[in-house]
Design a protein around this motif. Structure first.
Motif, short mmCIF file in Angstrom:
data_model
loop_
_atom_site.label_atom_id
_atom_site.label_comp_id
_atom_site.label_asym_id
_atom_site.label_seq_id
_atom_site.Cartn_x
_atom_site.Cartn_y
_atom_site.Cartn_z
N UNK B 47 0.82 -1.21 0.00
CA UNK B 47 0.00 0.00 0.00
C UNK B 47 0.86 1.27 0.00
N UNK B 50 1.68 1.74 -3.50
CA UNK B 50 0.51 2.25 -4.22
C UNK B 50 0.25 3.72 -3.91
N UNK B 52 -1.32 4.49 -1.00
CA UNK B 52 -2.51 4.49 -0.14
C UNK B 52 -2.13 4.64 1.32
N UNK B 72 -1.68 8.41 -5.45
CA UNK B 72 -1.73 7.16 -6.22
C UNK B 72 -1.88 7.39 -7.72
N UNK B 73 -2.73 8.39 -8.08
CA UNK B 73 -3.03 8.55 -9.50
C UNK B 73 -1.81 8.97 -10.32
N UNK B 77 0.43 3.26 -11.55
CA UNK B 77 0.33 1.89 -11.07
C UNK B 77 -1.13 1.47 -11.19
N UNK B 79 -3.90 -1.44 -9.28
CA UNK B 79 -3.94 -2.35 -8.14
C UNK B 79 -5.16 -3.25 -8.24
N UNK B 81 -7.53 -5.58 -5.87
CA UNK B 81 -7.82 -5.73 -4.45
C UNK B 81 -8.34 -7.13 -4.13
N UNK B 83 -10.94 -7.99 -2.32
CA UNK B 83 -12.38 -8.13 -2.51
C UNK B 83 -12.83 -7.48 -3.82
N UNK B 85 -13.11 -4.83 -5.23
CA UNK B 85 -13.35 -3.38 -5.22
C UNK B 85 -13.90 -2.88 -6.54
N UNK B 86 -14.84 -3.63 -7.11
CA UNK B 86 -15.50 -3.15 -8.33
C UNK B 86 -16.56 -2.14 -7.95
N UNK B 99 -10.99 4.29 -15.18
CA UNK B 99 -9.64 4.85 -15.06
C UNK B 99 -9.23 5.61 -16.32
N UNK B 146 -9.62 -4.05 -15.26
CA UNK B 146 -9.52 -2.65 -14.89
C UNK B 146 -8.06 -2.25 -14.76
N UNK B 150 -5.26 0.11 -18.35
CA UNK B 150 -4.51 1.34 -18.14
C UNK B 150 -3.07 1.21 -18.62
#
Lengths: 313, 363
Positions: B47, B50, B52, B72-73, B77, B79, B81, B83, B85-86, B99, B146, B150
């Motif tokens: 993290x 990343x 975060x 982060x943006x 990078x 990432x 996740x 779970x 994270x959709x 993105x 996702x 990018x």
């Protein structure tokens, strides 16, 4: 005659017979459990509602049973300038306060949803206006709005905004009185919005915000594209509750202005009360409060349809 | 060049020192796996890469740029996740396109990239669906999609397979490996599953208590663990350990305890000098144990009592008691043993490892 089963003593097949247990039947149990609810609904909602309709179509007064007059009471309302003002006031009051409660409540919810020291304490503290009995809070506000002794005018005076003895006549001027009761309603309603929206925010996984941050969304974009749409179902329910509550608000107006000055702050509930109980024109009061019904019904149906659309998206 | 350099990085929380000086050089196109038990600092490290989590001390470089202060943006990078994270209110297509939209790509380019990713990941039929209508495996594909649309410099994976069932996990593991071979993007992958670490990583970083225990290629970690912790963590079933005393008899070195007297192979014995007459921990993997025959010398075998035998078809896993310690042996599937039976186990001397009894470092 003997069957195979009977010919084997003690070794036959036994068919188990259920005991009589009437409450294990789902239908019976359901009826039994529903009974108290049905009784309460009939007693406290259906009966008063029917009674209200009956009153509204007669010309009862205090001490006079009255005769059936059809829609005469409603026809009279259509020509009643005070009633026109009441409709306008109620819509204005509901719309303005709901908008402010939503904006301020959402802002507060977003702040409270962050991590900071004394978080639990602050969250509990925010609820205070919601916990204090409305009538007591309204008396306190009434005193704060008092033109002579009010703390508000004292502050304005100390800040140099007003001259000594020329304080703002908060509750004495029609527009200012409306503004004043709106302020109190917003003050009282914001905690409900804040806490409910905060609960909604907590169901949104923080991973989504992080994923969006990595995807290149700036904080405002993250709110607009992720948080706001995901919070929408909760927001709609909260707004629905608030609109119903505000539309039929009574306590704040009754305590602070009594509908005055010169009927400038009357809402449906207070005007109905004043006509029905204050003046004794029971039927006319009933007609006013009944007139609220189709309007509120329409708003609620519209919002429920919207909520359904949002939720099945 | 998208190498990642982590230099003396620390992470302090209010009352917890989560990462205690991690340094790691990740080469361009390399797939590096951080593995360790929960709380070892692997996710925190990821993290921090990343963006975060803030970096308490040290530097992180992506390419040749120090990114400590970059959000982060701006780190280029992507990432994935645990779970997924959709975004639940968006279609699969919009999830993958988000993105690119935020980065102001034009519509045609977005469509091209999303369709291409959907092709690679075999989710073309689901593009107009919402995430909740997909299975766990499909959701994880969308999350991967996702990330790959990018075309970032670095992929970060935070335990991406641990929400999947066992069978799907194996399948997705293979697909991840194929994906990396195809895209050749620098990847950092966090997991607590040593099998995932071994199978996916070009190099594996074993972490514990905020510190790196060992960095190496999977087989190197398996054959030459730097310490007892790595030895026990890598490999399944885990390596057996026994407390022994080191003794020198004539020109031979023995590791002994009440139930075993094992001759230390010469190349290790040469390093045993300082341990003579002192305790050392013997380590032997279950697969380096076998049912002893007459050919096994006395000083490379020991007696043990069978507690449980688990027939797996390809092998039998025996849970044993040898003196005070429990041992696990992997033996031929045709072996017939009963519980409480005493058997003699032979040791493959090449599999013997020794660890300092106090520092736990390999000898």
């Amino acid at each position: 005659m003997a069957t195979t089963e009977m010919s084997v003593p003690g070794g036959g097949i036994i068919v188990g017979k259920p005991k009589w247990r009437p409450l294990e039947s789902e239908g019976n149990l359901a009826m039994l459990l529903l009974l108290p609810t049905i009784a309460l609904l009939l007693m406290f909602i259906a009966y008063p509602f029917m009674r209200g309709i009956l009153l509204a179509v007669t010309n009862s007064k205090v001490g006079v049973i009255g005769d059936f007059v059809g829609f005469e009471n409603f026809a009279r309302l259509l020509k009643d300038p005070i009633f026109h003002a009441v409709v306008y006031n109620t819509f204005l009051y509901t719309f303005v306060t709901t908008v402010f409660k939503l904006i301020l409540g959402l802002w507060l919810a977003l702040l409270l949803n962050r991590d900071f020291k004394f978080k639990a304490f602050t969250r509990a503290f925010i609820l205070l206006p919601f916990i204090v009995p409305t009538v007591l809070a309204c008396f306190a506000w009434k005193w704060m709005f008092d033109p002579t002794f009010s703390v508000l005018n004292w502050m304005l005076f100390k800040l140099g905004v007003v001259a000594a003895g020329a304080g703002v006549n908060w509750l004495g001027d029609g527009d200012l009185a409306m503004l004043s009761i709106m302020i109190v309603n917003i003050w009282r309603g914001v905690p409900f919005f804040a806490i409910s929206l905060m609960a909604g925010l907590q169901t949104i996984s923080p991973d989504l915000g992080e994923a969006a941050a990595i995807d290149g969304a700036k904080p405002l974009q993250r709110f607009w594209y992720i948080t706001w749409p995901l919070l929408m179902p909760v927001t709609m329910v909260v707004v629905l509750f608030s609109v119903i509550q505000t539309f039929s608000d009574f306590q704040i107006v009754y305590v602070m202005t009594g509908g005055g000055p010169a009927n400038a702050t009357h809402l449906f509930a207070t005007y109905a009360y004043q006509l029905g109980v204050g003046t004794g024109l029971l039927s006319q009061g009933a007609a006013v409060s009944l007139a609220m019904f189709p309007l509120l019904f329409g708003i609620v149906i519209f919002q429920l349809m919207y909520i359904r659309r949002v939720e099945t998206r | 060049m998208s190498n990642v350099t982590i230099r003396h990085v620390h992470k302090h929380y209010a009352d917890f020192h989560a990462v205690k000086g991690v340094s790691l050089e990740i080469k361009d196109k390399e797939f590096v796996v951080l593995v360790g038990p929960s709380g070892c600092g692997k996710t925190t490290t990821l993290r921090m890469v990343a963006g975060l989590e803030t970096i308490s001390e040290g530097d992180i470089m992506i390419g040749n740029k120090i990114v400590n202060e970059l959000p982060p943006m701006d780190r280029d990078i992507a990432m994935v996740f645990q779970n997924y994270a959709l975004y639940p209110h968006m279609t699969v297509y919009d999830n993958m396109a988000f993105g690119l939209k935020m980065r102001k790509f034009d519509k045609a380019e977005i469509a091209k990239r999303v369709n291409n990713a959907a092709d690679i990941l075999d989710i073309k039929d689901h593009l107009m669906r919402k995430p909740r209508m997909l299975s766990g495996g499909q959701r994880q594909r969308v999350a991967l999609g996702r990330a790959i649309v990018r075309n970032p410099q670095v992929f970060l994976f935070d335990e991406p397979l641990s929400n999947l069932d066992a069978k799907l996990r194996v399948q997705m593991r293979v697909e991840l490996k194929k994906l990396h071979q195809r895209l050749a993007t620098t990847s950092i992958y966090v997991t607590h599953d040593q099998v995932e670490a071994m199978t996916l990583g070009d190099r594996v970083v074993v972490m514990k208590d905020g510190l790196i225990q060992q960095v190496g290629e999977p087989f190197e970690l398996y054959t030459n663990p730097a310490n007892k912790y790595v030895a026990g963590f890598i490999g399944s079933p885990a390596m057996n350990f026994a407390d022994t005393m080191i003794e020198e008899v004539g020109n031979a070195v023995y590791a002994t305890n009440p139930t075993m007297r094992i001759r230390v192979p010469e190349q290790i014995a040469a390093r045993m000098g300082p341990y003579k007459g002192k305790p050392a921990t013997l380590g032997i993997r279950p697969e380096d144990l076998h049912m002893a025959t007459g050919a096994d010398p006395e000083d490379l075998s020991f007696d043990a009592v069978v507690e449980v035998g688990e027939q797996l078809g390809s092998e039998i896993i025996l849970d044993l008691k040898a003196g005070g310690s429990t041992m696990v042996a992997s033996v031929e599937p045709t072996v017939k043993v009963k519980p409480q039976q005493t058997i003699r186990l032979g040791i493959n001397p090449a599999g013997l490892r020794f660890f300092d009894a106090t520092t736990e470092m390999a000898i």
